[in-house]
Design a protein around this motif. Structure first.
Motif, short mmCIF file in Angstrom:
data_model
loop_
_atom_site.label_atom_id
_atom_site.label_comp_id
_atom_site.label_asym_id
_atom_site.label_seq_id
_atom_site.Cartn_x
_atom_site.Cartn_y
_atom_site.Cartn_z
N TYR A 19 0.82 -1.22 0.00
CA TYR A 19 0.00 0.00 0.00
C TYR A 19 0.86 1.27 0.00
O TYR A 19 1.92 1.32 0.62
N GLY A 20 0.33 2.31 -0.65
CA GLY A 20 0.87 3.66 -0.50
C GLY A 20 -0.01 4.39 0.51
O GLY A 20 -1.24 4.40 0.38
N ILE A 21 0.61 4.97 1.52
CA ILE A 21 -0.15 5.61 2.60
C ILE A 21 0.26 7.08 2.69
O ILE A 21 1.45 7.39 2.67
N LEU A 22 -0.74 7.94 2.80
CA LEU A 22 -0.42 9.35 3.01
C LEU A 22 -0.75 9.73 4.45
O LEU A 22 -1.77 9.28 5.00
N THR A 23 0.13 10.51 5.06
CA THR A 23 -0.16 11.00 6.41
C THR A 23 0.13 12.49 6.49
O THR A 23 0.90 13.02 5.68
N HIS A 24 -0.50 13.14 7.45
CA HIS A 24 -0.38 14.59 7.60
C HIS A 24 0.05 14.89 9.03
O HIS A 24 -0.40 14.24 9.96
N CYS A 25 0.91 15.88 9.19
CA CYS A 25 1.45 16.26 10.51
C CYS A 25 2.30 15.12 11.07
O CYS A 25 2.81 14.28 10.32
N ASN A 26 2.45 15.10 12.37
CA ASN A 26 3.16 13.98 13.00
C ASN A 26 2.27 13.38 14.06
O ASN A 26 2.00 13.98 15.10
N ILE A 81 -1.62 6.57 -3.80
CA ILE A 81 -2.12 6.48 -2.42
C ILE A 81 -3.31 5.51 -2.32
O ILE A 81 -4.31 5.68 -3.02
N ASN A 82 -3.19 4.54 -1.44
CA ASN A 82 -4.29 3.59 -1.22
C ASN A 82 -5.10 3.91 0.03
O ASN A 82 -6.23 3.44 0.18
N ALA A 83 -4.48 4.64 0.95
CA ALA A 83 -5.20 4.97 2.19
C ALA A 83 -4.52 6.16 2.84
O ALA A 83 -3.31 6.36 2.69
#
Ligand code: MRU
Length: 379
Positions: free
Chosen positions: A182-189, A260-262
């Motif tokens: 999977y490709g995962i996107l996250t924001h901030c920490n 991005i998958n999730a």
């Protein structure tokens, strides 16, 4: 072997020196420096200035801080000294008041002071209220101050240990929603640096790494304070995760390319209807995710769920100084002097954009007004 950032505790209690030790996160990734906090002002400043930040870590730091201050208050009262003006512990010398009453009065002042350091993350008041409850119960039982201090110590250590266990469980539930590659996107920490271990949004990624999931993570840099660039990409890279840093305005592009998958993000407060406050920009990412049919997951320890707040409009959003936008991180100021600045630290993602909220007690799906109540314990 050199120590990785993940080998350090985000927040630690030093009982011998009676102080809180934190990693000064404003210096990362250039320098890993541990600092000791002993006075109420030092603890308040460290939280306000984001030397320690991230909802769960703020809660742990505040609980340890209140313990440290309680020891000072108790020492002062028991020694009968008149050092309150210097120490700032707020002990009043009310004639005739017994030790317990004097202790509790000073304790509440320090609790309120620490609670005023940041408004949005509910973990701050949640942890301080837990400390208050056990303190009051011990005093009501007529226990001596020495024992009250012991009770406060245990509660603060429990808060930290529960945070570790909670994040691990969020990781397990989160991983159940992820497929290999999977490709995962996250924001901030919402990583280990924001908690006691594993992080919340990063916990499935760390567990995935252990299990050979071969994940690709995209970290938004997260203007204006760059928690994604300075902290998330740093800690994931240190752990050996395949992480790519992008500017906040590149999320559309990576989503459109099918990378991005999730999306996994953390949160600072979840209202009873599932509306969720998290770092500014999160709402935009959620809107894009919906556009591209990408699941948008919020990782939330139940301590971050605030059933007393009905909906997102009732969440107080912290406003931060203009200089964070106009000059911080730049060699020279990048905006005209005197320009108006709007700098909210958080935004609220409406519940309709959230695919699921992952807690340590299970995964909540819409309608959140029902599902959150079932997962949130009463403590
Ligand atoms: O201003 P910060 O750095 O404290 O903001 C942190 C966030 O918004 C995190 O996503 C949130 O606190 C969750 S941390 C597990």
């Amino acid at each position: 072997m050199t120590k990785s950032i993940l080998d350090y505790n985000t927040v630690e209690l030093d009982k011998n020196d009676n102080c809180v030790i934190i990693i000064d996160q404003t210096l990362l990734p250039a320098r890993t420096e541990l600092i000791k906090l002993s006075t109420a002002k030092e603890i308040w400043d460290a939280i306000y200035l984001l030397k320690v930040r991230g909802a769960p870590a703020i809660g742990v730091a505040a609980a340890f801080g209140l313990y440290v201050l309680s020891v000072q208050i108790s020492d002062e009262i028991r020694s009968g000294s008149d050092m309150q003006k210097d120490s700032g512990t707020n002990v009043e010398t009310a004639a005739g008041a017994d030790e317990g009453t004097r202790f509790y009065e000073a304790f509440l002042k320090q609790k309120d002071y620490l609670n005023s350091s940041r408004p949005t993350a509910v973990n701050l008041s949640w942890a301080l209220n837990r400390m208050d409850r056990v303190c009051k119960a011990a005093l009501d039982e007529g226990r001596p101050l020495e024992e009250v201090i012991g009770v406060l110590y245990k509660e603060s250590m429990d808060i930290q240990q529960e945070d570790i266990d909670t994040c691990r469980k969020i990781g397990e539930y989160g991983l159940s929603l992820i497929k290999k590659g999977y490709g995962i996107l996250t924001h901030c920490n919402a990583g280990q640096l924001a908690t006691s271990k594993y992080g919340t949004a990063t916990a499935p990624i760390y567990l995935g790494l252990e299990k050979g999931y071969d994940l690709r993570v995209y970290a938004d840099e997260t203007r204006p304070l760059l928690q994604g660039a300075r902290l998330t990409s740093f800690e994931l890279q240190s752990a050996g995760v395949d992480v790519t840093l992008i500017c906040d305005n590149m999320a559309y592009s990576v989503m459109k390319k099918g990378l991005i998958n999730a999306v996994f993000v953390g949160c600072d407060r979840v209202a009873a209807n599932g509306d969720t406050a998290n770092k500014i920009g999160t709402g935009g990412v959620a809107t894009l995710a919906k556009r591209f049919n990408i699941p948008f997951y919020v990782c939330a320890p139940t301590s971050t769920i605030d059933l007393d707040t009905k909906c997102g409009d009732d969440i107080k959003i912290e406003q931060r100084p203009d200089t964070e936008i106009t000059e911080m991180w730049y060699e020279h100021r990048m905006a005209p002097e005197g320009v108006k600045v709007y700098n909210p630290a958080f935004d609220v993602t409406d519940n309709e954009y959230i695919t699921a909220i992952i807690t340590e007690n299970g995964i909540a799906y819409p309608p959140y007004s029902d599902s959150l109540k079932k997962l949130k314990p009463h403590k």
